[in-house]
Structure formats: structure tokens, C-alpha cells
Motif scaffolding. Structure first.
Motif, PDB file in Angstrom:
ATOM      1  N   ASP A  11      42.531  36.199  21.730  1.00  0.00           N
ATOM      2  CA  ASP A  11      42.438  34.765  22.000  1.00  0.00           C
ATOM      3  C   ASP A  11      42.121  34.510  23.477  1.00  0.00           C
ATOM      4  N   LYS A  12      41.825  33.256  23.774  1.00  0.00           N
ATOM      5  CA  LYS A  12      41.428  32.848  25.125  1.00  0.00           C
ATOM      6  C   LYS A  12      42.506  33.208  26.146  1.00  0.00           C
ATOM      7  N   LYS A  13      43.747  32.945  25.818  1.00  0.00           N
ATOM      8  CA  LYS A  13      44.857  33.221  26.740  1.00  0.00           C
ATOM      9  C   LYS A  13      44.915  34.705  27.089  1.00  0.00           C
ATOM     10  N   THR A  14      44.775  35.563  26.081  1.00  0.00           N
ATOM     11  CA  THR A  14      44.812  37.011  26.305  1.00  0.00           C
ATOM     12  C   THR A  14      43.670  37.442  27.210  1.00  0.00           C
ATOM     13  N   LEU A  15      42.475  36.915  26.965  1.00  0.00           N
ATOM     14  CA  LEU A  15      41.318  37.266  27.795  1.00  0.00           C
ATOM     15  C   LEU A  15      41.534  36.849  29.241  1.00  0.00           C
ATOM     16  N   LEU A  16      41.974  35.632  29.461  1.00  0.00           N
ATOM     17  CA  LEU A  16      42.194  35.150  30.821  1.00  0.00           C
ATOM     18  C   LEU A  16      43.302  35.932  31.520  1.00  0.00           C
ATOM     19  N   GLU A  17      44.365  36.254  30.795  1.00  0.00           N
ATOM     20  CA  GLU A  17      45.446  37.066  31.370  1.00  0.00           C
ATOM     21  C   GLU A  17      44.954  38.477  31.706  1.00  0.00           C
ATOM     22  N   ALA A  18      44.125  39.049  30.840  1.00  0.00           N
ATOM     23  CA  ALA A  18      43.593  40.392  31.095  1.00  0.00           C
ATOM     24  C   ALA A  18      42.741  40.411  32.352  1.00  0.00           C
ATOM     25  N   ILE A  19      41.923  39.405  32.539  1.00  0.00           N
ATOM     26  CA  ILE A  19      41.093  39.319  33.742  1.00  0.00           C
ATOM     27  C   ILE A  19      41.975  39.287  34.978  1.00  0.00           C
ATOM     28  N   ASP A  44      45.141  40.259  35.228  1.00  0.00           N
ATOM     29  CA  ASP A  44      45.872  41.525  35.347  1.00  0.00           C
ATOM     30  C   ASP A  44      45.009  42.612  35.977  1.00  0.00           C
ATOM     31  N   VAL A  45      43.776  42.738  35.484  1.00  0.00           N
ATOM     32  CA  VAL A  45      42.873  43.759  36.010  1.00  0.00           C
ATOM     33  C   VAL A  45      42.535  43.488  37.476  1.00  0.00           C
ATOM     34  N   MET A  46      42.294  42.241  37.790  1.00  0.00           N
ATOM     35  CA  MET A  46      41.955  41.915  39.179  1.00  0.00           C
ATOM     36  C   MET A  46      43.141  42.143  40.130  1.00  0.00           C
ATOM     37  N   ASN A  47      44.345  42.126  39.576  1.00  0.00           N
ATOM     38  CA  ASN A  47      45.550  42.358  40.384  1.00  0.00           C
ATOM     39  C   ASN A  47      46.020  43.807  40.297  1.00  0.00           C
ATOM     40  N   GLY A  48      45.161  44.686  39.805  1.00  0.00           N
ATOM     41  CA  GLY A  48      45.471  46.109  39.787  1.00  0.00           C
ATOM     42  C   GLY A  48      46.120  46.619  38.515  1.00  0.00           C
ATOM     43  N   GLY A  49      46.260  45.756  37.524  1.00  0.00           N
ATOM     44  CA  GLY A  49      46.891  46.158  36.253  1.00  0.00           C
ATOM     45  C   GLY A  49      45.905  46.775  35.298  1.00  0.00           C
ATOM     46  N   ILE A 104      35.916  46.577  35.368  1.00  0.00           N
ATOM     47  CA  ILE A 104      35.252  46.482  34.061  1.00  0.00           C
ATOM     48  C   ILE A 104      36.299  46.328  32.980  1.00  0.00           C
ATOM     49  N   ILE A 105      36.088  45.336  32.126  1.00  0.00           N
ATOM     50  CA  ILE A 105      36.853  45.220  30.890  1.00  0.00           C
ATOM     51  C   ILE A 105      35.872  45.393  29.741  1.00  0.00           C
ATOM     52  N   MET A 106      36.094  46.414  28.931  1.00  0.00           N
ATOM     53  CA  MET A 106      35.304  46.574  27.724  1.00  0.00           C
ATOM     54  C   MET A 106      35.796  45.511  26.748  1.00  0.00           C
TER      55      MET A 106
END
Length: 122
Positions: free
Chosen positions: A107-115, A117-122, A78-80
Motif C-alpha cells: 500500500d501507499k503507506k508502506t511504500l512511503l515508509e520504505a522510501i 527508511d531506506v533514505m535514513n539508512g534502514g 535502490i528499492i526493487m
């Protein structure tokens, strides 16, 4: 391919996320919902990898939904994704073991990177 459910009570926001992810071969929107109760039904049928979840919504807010999601499907990330930058909301979210917290003005880049990162355990 990351399967994503997006939960927000503003249709323009849902449309915006659809636009952001259009053409991205790594992300597929498998469902949307406009409140926490709809989110639970959508998640049950779509079984996404990750949920982008707003906090302030009618019927069932994002914090209540996050708690239930983590209880029923602990492996779903989950990303709030919210406008609330107050520390209390961030602490409440983290106490529910959400995996990330972003402001909607990212921004779009931050959102995609966050997804990723989270999916990779970050």
C-alpha cells in the motif's frame, strides 16, 4: 526533498506512482524510464537520491540495471519494486546491494515508509 526516479515498463504503473507522490512535499519525481538502459541515462542526468526499480523489463532488466547503478553511483539508494516474491529474486537483489525490496501490491503507506527508511539508512 527526496528526488526519485521510477523505472517500470508499464505506463499505468508509472502513472500510479505519480498519483501516489502527487502533493507529497517530501518526494519529487525527477525522472521515469521504461527499461534499464533508459534508467541509466535518466539517472545520469537527474542524479536522484533513490530509484524505484522493477525487475522484469525489456532491453535491460532491473537486476542488470541495479548492478550498474551501484557501480556508477554507489550513494544512490535502490528499492526493487516488483511482483516477484520468489526468494531467488530477493537474494539476487540483495547480493547486488540494493537497499530495499517491495512487492507492487504494497500500500501507499508502506511504500512511503520504505522510501524514508531506506533514505535514513534502514
Amino acid at each position: 526533498m527526496r528526488k526519485v526516479v521510477i523505472v517500470d515498463d508499464h505506463s499505468i504503473i508509472l502513472d500510479g506512482y505519480s498519483f501516489i507522490f502527487a502533493g507529497n512535499e517530501n518526494i519529487k519525481i525527477v525522472g521515469t524510464a521504461s527499461n534499464g538502459e533508459e534508467a541509466l541515462l535518466t539517472i545520469e542526468s537527474a542524479l536522484p537520491d533513490i530509484v524505484l526499480l522493477d525487475i522484469n523489463m525489456p532491453v535491460m532488466n532491473g537486476l542488470e540495471a541495479a548492478k550498474t547503478i551501484k557501480e556508477r553511483w554507489p550513494n544512490i539508494k535502490i528499492i526493487m519494486l516488483t511482483m516477484f516474491s520468489q526468494v531467488a529474486y530477493i537474494k539476487d537483489s540483495m547480493s547486488l546491494k540494493v537497499d530495499g525490496y517491495l512487492l507492487k501490491n504494497c500500500d501507499k503507506k508502506t511504500l512511503l515508509e520504505a522510501i524514508e527508511d531506506v533514505m535514513n539508512g534502514g
